[in-house]
Design an enzyme around this catalytic site. Structure first.
Site, PDB file in Angstrom:
ATOM      1  N   HIS A 237       0.834  -1.208   0.000  1.00  0.00           N
ATOM      2  CA  HIS A 237       0.000   0.000   0.000  1.00  0.00           C
ATOM      3  C   HIS A 237       0.864   1.251   0.000  1.00  0.00           C
ATOM      4  CE1 HIS A 237      -3.526   2.467   0.369  1.00  0.00           C
ATOM      5  NE2 HIS A 237      -2.843   3.193   1.252  1.00  0.00           N
ATOM      6  N   HIS A 264       3.393  10.915   2.616  1.00  0.00           N
ATOM      7  CA  HIS A 264       2.894  11.908   1.667  1.00  0.00           C
ATOM      8  C   HIS A 264       3.705  13.204   1.684  1.00  0.00           C
ATOM      9  CE1 HIS A 264      -0.461   9.242   1.108  1.00  0.00           C
ATOM     10  NE2 HIS A 264      -0.800   9.335   2.371  1.00  0.00           N
TER      11      HIS A 264
END
Length: 304
Positions: A237, A264
């Site tokens: 993931h 991120h």
């Protein structure tokens, strides 16, 4: 000529935002050549559509969120990952809430939408970004890097000191010359710890999360019925997220990406560092398909 791609027809889906908990209608529409990936908040009639880009990622708390003139579109990384995996260059993304629907926590439902809409070639060459020299971002013991590579390769390592993770590989290297995104990456779901849920919700996050959309972990194990979809689903993931974050560049990368404990925020800083150094990259297109790196010949064919 290796061509740009858009959707054959418009497609819709309804879901719930992972962090907001709001109901979301998502509409994906075909878009013209060279228009890129454009987002539009349909619930804000006075807001203008805007093209995705690294400078618009201004919130990276557990997701990548675009903010343009005060207009938010959050949790875009799974949809962006699906666009990258399907080779979509031009599309309009319309939502009626401040966040993408989380669906099942992976990119697979978005892949299904793209398959339902179909993709078509457009009469213009696809533009790639080729990395010409290493670019790295380091924060403490965390790091991310882009290096020259005539293809597309991702290497990641996560490091969770937890019983559930010790049963799962935390390191992965995937060369997309011989890796199928749809079967090997798209189904990997986001994950979270049950003890963090109340804290996240207090801070306005994870209000739409459930075991239908997140792999939930307690102090010892995965709680979801059926367990994991892949033995190493956690790190897969992270690959899915990284592919989506990097595609915010708006073009496919010809490069090798690697990272340790990345996320991120660091992925976005890496893109900004790349763009801040014009000598580190170049735009390239290919007039002959045989000149295209083999990583990109594995894209799903048009017409499906």
């Amino acid at each position: 000529m290796f061509q740009q791609r858009t959707l054959k027809t418009t497609v819709r889906a309804v879901g719930v935002g992972l962090h907001s908990g709001e109901r979301v209608t998502l509409v994906l529409k075909p878009a013209p050549i060279d228009s890129g990936i454009v987002f539009h908040r349909a619930d804000l009639p006075d807001s203008a559509p805007f093209r995705v880009g690294p400078s618009l990622v201004n919130d990276t708390r557990l997701s990548s969120t675009l903010i343009n003139d005060g207009v938010r579109v959050g949790t875009i990384e799974h949809l962006m990952s699906a666009f990258a995996g399907f080779g979509v260059d031009n599309v309009v993304v319309e939502v009626d809430a401040p966040e993408m629907p989380i669906m099942d926590g992976s990119a697979a439902p978005f892949i299904y939408l793209l398959q339902s809409a179909g993709v078509v070639d457009q009469a213009a060459p696809k533009r790639f970004v080729r990395v010409k020299k290493p670019i790295e971002v380091v924060e403490g013991d965390k790091w991310v890097k882009l290096e020259p590579h005539e293809g597309y390769k991702v290497s990641l390592k996560i490091d969770f000191q937890h019983p559930a993770f010790k049963k799962s590989a935390q390191t992965i290297t995937l060369d997309f010359a011989n890796t199928n995104y749809v079967s090997e990456i798209a189904r990997a779901r986001t994950f979270g710890f049950i003890h963090e849920v109340e804290m996240l919700r207090t801070n306005g996050l994870a209000r739409g999360g459930s075991m239908d959309s997140v792999v939930v972990i307690d102090e010892y194990r995965v709680l979801n019925d059926g367990g994991l979809r892949f033995e190493d689903e956690f790190v897969r993931h992270k690959v899915l997220d990284a592919i989506g974050d990097l595609y915010i560049l708006g073009h496919p990368l010809i490069a090798a990406f690697s990272g340790y404990k990345s996320g991120h925020a660091m992925n976005n800083k890496l893109l900004r560092a790349l763009l801040d150094d014009p000598d580190s990259f170049e735009f390239v297109s290919f007039t002959r398909d045989e000149d295209v790196p083999s990583s990109f010949h594995a894209l799903p064919p048009v017409g499906i």
